[in-house]
Enzyme design. Structure first.
Site, mmCIF file in Angstrom:
data_model
loop_
_atom_site.group_PDB
_atom_site.id
_atom_site.type_symbol
_atom_site.label_atom_id
_atom_site.label_comp_id
_atom_site.label_asym_id
_atom_site.label_seq_id
_atom_site.Cartn_x
_atom_site.Cartn_y
_atom_site.Cartn_z
ATOM 1 N N SER A 180 0.873 -1.186 0.015
ATOM 2 C CA SER A 180 -0.068 0.009 0.065
ATOM 3 C C SER A 180 0.751 1.294 -0.043
ATOM 4 C CB SER A 180 -0.869 0.022 1.330
ATOM 5 O OG SER A 180 -1.922 -1.266 1.331
ATOM 6 N N GLN A 181 0.391 2.230 -0.617
ATOM 7 C CA GLN A 181 0.990 3.557 -0.544
ATOM 8 C C GLN A 181 1.079 3.986 0.980
ATOM 9 O OE1 GLN A 181 -2.194 6.443 -1.308
ATOM 10 N NE2 GLN A 181 -1.013 8.268 -1.690
#
Lengths: 233, 808
Positions: free
Chosen positions: A85-86
């Site tokens: 994930s970011q």
């Protein structure tokens, strides 16, 4: 004169230490920048999370080809159609469950292991389950090297981890439109479960499930980086 | 060999060869689209093939630049180009999936790179079209005075190629289709060679065919982001059945970890068992629910889709777009005694009734269940169907959204006209139910109530909100529109159900605001404000919203298209530039396709101008004439396809029928153009006639099709042939007549004209879709008429190309 003599070795030591640290972790500066700009700058103020994200070497959790982009403001592919994930989403999700030092946390969807590493910095014990064996074993190897409070299991996250239940918090990073009844069961009363909803490359909403005495509530959260959607002028 | 001096045998051979080769090119285009759709996304398939088809324009450019040299060697260049094109057809797709060329379109949009590989893929797929169309271009340029016959051969071959491509895709595995098609192109080239080479070529071809027949079908490697590929990573996942079909490659996967429980209530505490699911071209199509799921604990009883069954018994139920039958199974479990299920995809029906009969607990053969293989609108137009207690549509969208991938899909079951038709088929207390996954920003979850309210107003309901009810869970929302008003008792049942399931009522008579967020809270509550306005039929609420949530209509049946061009700047500010592709990927990929093909087309059209002699006059007329023909033809074709998809009820059949009949009739027009008087007057008359016919189509086609929608298939096919065939016949005359005149007056421009026509045809496919999405089909057909009007009068720009006097 004596002062100057003392100053020179001191400066030399400092220089050596700094360059040694830089050669040890060439990404330290990028990581610091990431925390400042992407995490704190967007409203994640949980001190423990900020420190944890500055400590955990995110570049170690991405495939070597992706390392130059490890601290970029976006999710990255880790193979098998999965992503890491970011950074902001990791920080924001972690803030939502508000992990405490005594917490026992379950993560469904280990992926590269980065989210588990952040949780391991903040909670007493982290259990994480990955369904794809290749990802699970690779994350297990790395997490075992770095932490002694993370246990990785390769298997179907649907059933949760009954023998270690109940959990103070559950992070479901690999949701598919069903919240498995066993997970809901294994959440402590007053516990929180967080689930990202949306394309892995566009996580816009996070869903918070809270288990209360009188039942369950859910809340669709809009990450701080997005203003609420309004009518166009 | 000089033009016009070929022997009759050579002419016949050339015509046969041209027809076979044209068939191979069209069939290859279809197979490539299918293969790329399987391994990546259908939008990307469209992007790639539109660039590849510019090979036609590029061949015109090359022929303009080196006309004399190429014609001097045409005797061996024509067969070589055809045979080489055939070889390329066989190898380009496997090469594109190799380690060096492989890339993932998903990563392109997410900043993961791969642009160089995208360019390499473009170039790779461009090559067979370029070499193939080079052969066609040479034949046309060499035979300008007999162009009518050769163009006929080209169009007839293309018409047959379309059918051949679809036939092969429905019989054999997609990865083997280009191999057979490539052989066709190989033989079309070989038959034109001298006897020694011919013998060798035929022997090599036959050996190749034996090898292809013996070859096991290779399963191409899918993008890691395709849902099938992800599913295959689940424990013990395996493909249990794989079938090629007209509708795409169908695969059935079984895994104990593959579960179906869409946003099931948090109150559900039973085991959700895994099982089978069906995939179409690598995309998820639907679950196959086992018979034990039809007990009292039917999983859908614990979702918002239970809403209509809380409002009284439903004896007669119509399940629209029933797919693999989850709504059928749900209706059956809730006591329906007659269930009509409408499904377009015959292969799915066949599999559910045969191979998957046991796995599905005999669902499609259960007592009271009637399966209808047609499109919903065709079924609703039938006069022999009963009125229903419930008409139910399947769950829309998907968990987490579809990234706008369906934006360009025509969805005739969700238009205002469709909902109005459904309301007409309800009993006095009957209802229509539509469910959707929740989306953020809200789009589908607002467009549904907007369409329901508009349909209610059109049906004469005084206050639409009195007839509507809706409930919301953590992930889905179900709306119903009831013919009579929602009663207090029904409202109380719904409230009690919501309490049990931790759901919230969203639309109910006398609903308190607080009731809407008892269990499921929204951080952005503006959704409720918009919903209330829409449920009252307030059209201003539609106009002021950032996304397009106006009800779709049969003229603009793009239910899942939400992007407004004018609000793109605002959207980018709100969500960030990097996120936009994942919000509305379908629409943006159309824009990218249009922009890149336009830029390349301009380059291909302008390049020959540097070598065309300054003395070569009337270039503007040539550009307008052949550009307008290319554009007008494609616009008309796309519109007729759209119209007949709804009319004939079976999209694949409709598309192939329209394309084939248009090409066949255009070919006949081309053939008979030989006998017509040559000259600009005839061209002008024909241009005006086609314009007139298209204008009549614009006005009369929709009422005619609506009037005859309920007729039997033979009548409808006959009407389709007349409606598509008549304008196509005259449209087919204009290209060869223009080429003949140009051949007489400005021979050097013939190749350029061929290239212009090819380039504009490619641009027009994406341009027509864009115009249809923004302004509707009616606008596209009017533009097609305008294009033919311009083409007919193009000579006015320069009379030296098209002299006003007739040429004997």
């Amino acid at each position: 004169m004596l002062r100057r003599k003392m100053l020179i070795p001191f400066l030399l030591t400092m220089l050596i230490t700094v360059s040694f640290q830089q050669s040890q972790d060439p990404y330290a500066e990028k990581r610091k920048q990431m925390v400042e700009d992407q995490i704190r700058g967007r409203g994640v103020h949980h001190r423990g999370i900020l420190e944890a994200m500055e400590r955990v070497a995110r570049h170690r959790f991405v495939p070597s080809a992706q390392r130059p982009f490890a601290y970029h403001d976006r999710p990255l592919p880790i193979g098998f159609g999965q992503t890491i994930s970011q950074p902001y989403i990791v920080g924001y999700m972690t803030q939502i469950i508000d992990p405490r030092p005594h917490y026992k946390v379950l993560e469904i969807g280990t992926g590269s292991g980065y989210q588990a590493a952040i949780l391991a910095e903040l909670a007493a014990q982290v259990y994480t389950i990955e369904i794809i064996p290749e990802l699970g074993h690779s994350a297990e190897h790395l997490l075992n090297e770095l932490y002694n409070n993370v246990i990785v299991k390769v298997g179907d996250g649907y059933y949760g981890w009954e023998e270690h239940a109940p959990f103070d918090a559950i992070v479901v990073t690999a949701a598919s439109g069903t919240i498995p009844p066993p997970l809901v069961e294994q959440l402590k009363e007053g516990g929180k479960m967080v689930i990202p909803v949306g394309s892995p490359y566009m996580t816009q909403q996070l869903m918070l499930v809270e288990k209360k005495k009188q039942g369950y509530t859910t809340r669709s959260l809009i990450p701080v980086r997005f203003v609420p959607f309004r009518r166009s002028e | 060999m000089q033009k016009g001096r070929q022997s009759p045998n050579r002419n016949r051979g050339l015509m046969t060869s041209l027809g076979l080769h044209s068939a191979a090119i069209i069939a290859f285009q279809l197979s490539l689209m299918q293969l790329i759709s399987i391994v990546q996304w259908h939008h990307f398939a469209y992007m790639v093939t539109s660039i590849a088809m510019l090979g036609f324009g590029a061949s015109g450019t090359l022929l303009s630049l080196a006309r004399d040299k190429i014609l001097a060697h045409s005797r061996w260049l024509i067969p070589l180009s055809m045979a080489f094109s055939g070889l390329l057809m066989m190898i380009v797709f496997p090469i594109s999936r190799g380690k060096i060329m492989e890339f993932d379109v998903f990563l392109l949009f997410s900043g993961g790179g791969g642009w160089l590989n995208l360019l390499l893929n473009y170039l790779l797929f461009f090559m067979p079209f370029f070499t193939g169309s080079l052969a066609i271009g040479i034949i046309f340029i060499q035979n300008t005075q007999h162009i009518g016959t050769y163009y006929f051969s080209n169009l007839l071959g293309s018409a047959l190629g379309g059918m051949l491509g679809l036939g092969l895709l429905s019989w054999i595995f997609p990865s083997k289709v280009p191999l057979w098609i490539g052989m066709l192109s190989w033989f079309s080239g070989i038959i034109l060679t001298g006897s020694t080479i011919r013998k060798l070529g035929i022997s090599a071809g036959l050996a190749g065919m034996i090898m292809i027949a013996m070859l096991d079908p290779i399963q191409p490697r899918l993008s890691q982001y395709k849902s099938l590929e992800k599913t295959l990573h689940l424990p013990e996942a395996k493909v249990t059945l794989r079938r090629p079909s007209l509708y795409g490659l169908v695969e059935v996967v079984h895994s104990p970890a593959q579960r179906y429980a869409p946003a099931v209530s948090l109150a559900y505490d039973k085991e959700i068992s895994g099982g089978y699911a069906l995939f179409m071209n690598g995309d998820y199509y639907g679950p196959i629910l086992p018979s034990d799921s039809r007990g009292e604990d039917h999983i859908l009883n614990y979702t918002t889709q239970m809403l209509p069954y809380l409002m009284g018994k439903k004896k007669k139920v119509l399940c629209i777009n029933a797919g693999t039958g989850s709504t059928v199974s749900h209706a059956l479990q809730n006591g329906a005694s007659q269930i009509d299920a409408v499904i377009e995809n015959r292969m799915v029906i066949r599999m559910m009734m045969d191979d998957l009969l046991e796995a599905s607990g005999g669902l499609f053969r259960a007592a009271g269940v009637n399966i209808h293989a047609t499109q919903a609108r065709n079924f609703l137009a039938r006069k022999d169907i009963p009125d229903y207690d419930l008409i139910v549509l399947p769950l829309l969208e998907s968990f987490g959204g579809t990234s706008g991938l369906n934006a360009l899909r025509e969805e005739y079951s969700y238009t205002l006209e469709a909902f109005a038709e459904m309301l007409r088929h309800l009993k006095p207390d009957g209802m229509l139910a539509v469910s959707t996954w929740e989306d953020y920003p809200p789009r589908t979850s607002l467009k549904i109530p907007a369409t329901l309210a508009a349909a209610a107003l059109a049906a004469g309901f005084e206050r639409p909100s009195d007839h509507m009810a809706a409930i919301r869970s953590w992930g889905t929302t179900t709306f119903i529109l009831k013919k009579s008003t929602v009663t207090g008792e029904e409202a109380e049942n719904i409230r009690a159900f919501c309490q049990r399931m931790f759901f919230d009522p969203l639309l109910l008579p006398n609903l308190n605001r607080e009731e809407r967020q008892q269990f499921n809270f929204l951080e952005d509550p503006q959704y409720f404000e918009h919903l209330d306005l829409l449920a009252e039929g307030n059209t201003n609420a539609l106009k002021n919203y950032g996304f397009a949530i106006e009800p779709s209509t049969d003229d603009q049946p793009y239910f899942s298209q939400f992007l407004r061009l004018k609000s793109m700047k605002h959207m980018t500010e709100v969500f960030g530039r990097g996120q936009m592709p994942f919000l509305e990927l379908g629409y943006l990929s159309l824009l990218v396709t249009l922009i890149q093909s336009t830029i390349l087309a301009i380059i291909l059209i302008v390049l020959p101008l540097f070598v065309l002699k300054r003395t070569s006059t009337g270039k503007a007329s040539t550009l307008i004439y052949f550009g307008c023909l290319g554009m007008g033809y494609m616009f008309a074709e796309i519109i007729l396809i759209q119209r007949f998809v709804l009319y004939l009820g079976e999209p694949v059949f409709a598309v192939s029928a329209v394309i084939s009949s248009m090409m066949l009739f255009s070919g006949l027009g081309s053939l008979s153009s030989k006998k017509l008087q040559r000259g600009t007057r005839m061209i002008r008359k024909l241009g005006l006639l086609v314009t007139l016919l298209l204008l009549v189509s614009a006005l009369a086609l929709t009422p005619l099709l609506r009037l005859t929608l309920s007729q039997g298939m033979p009548v409808k096919v006959l009407i389709s042939l007349v409606v598509t065939g008549t304008p196509s016949y005259f449209m087919g005359m204009l290209f060869p007549m223009g080429i003949r005149h140009l051949g007489k007056q400005q021979e050097g421009q013939v190749a350029w004209a061929w290239g212009i026509n090819g380039c504009l045809s490619v641009i027009s496919t994406s341009l027509a879709t864009l115009i249809a999405v923004e302004k509707g089909f009616q606008a596209v057909i009017l533009l097609a008429a305008l294009a033919y009007l311009f083409a007919g009068t193009a000579f006015s720009f320069n009379s030296s190309i098209f002299p006003k006097k007739s040429v004997p």
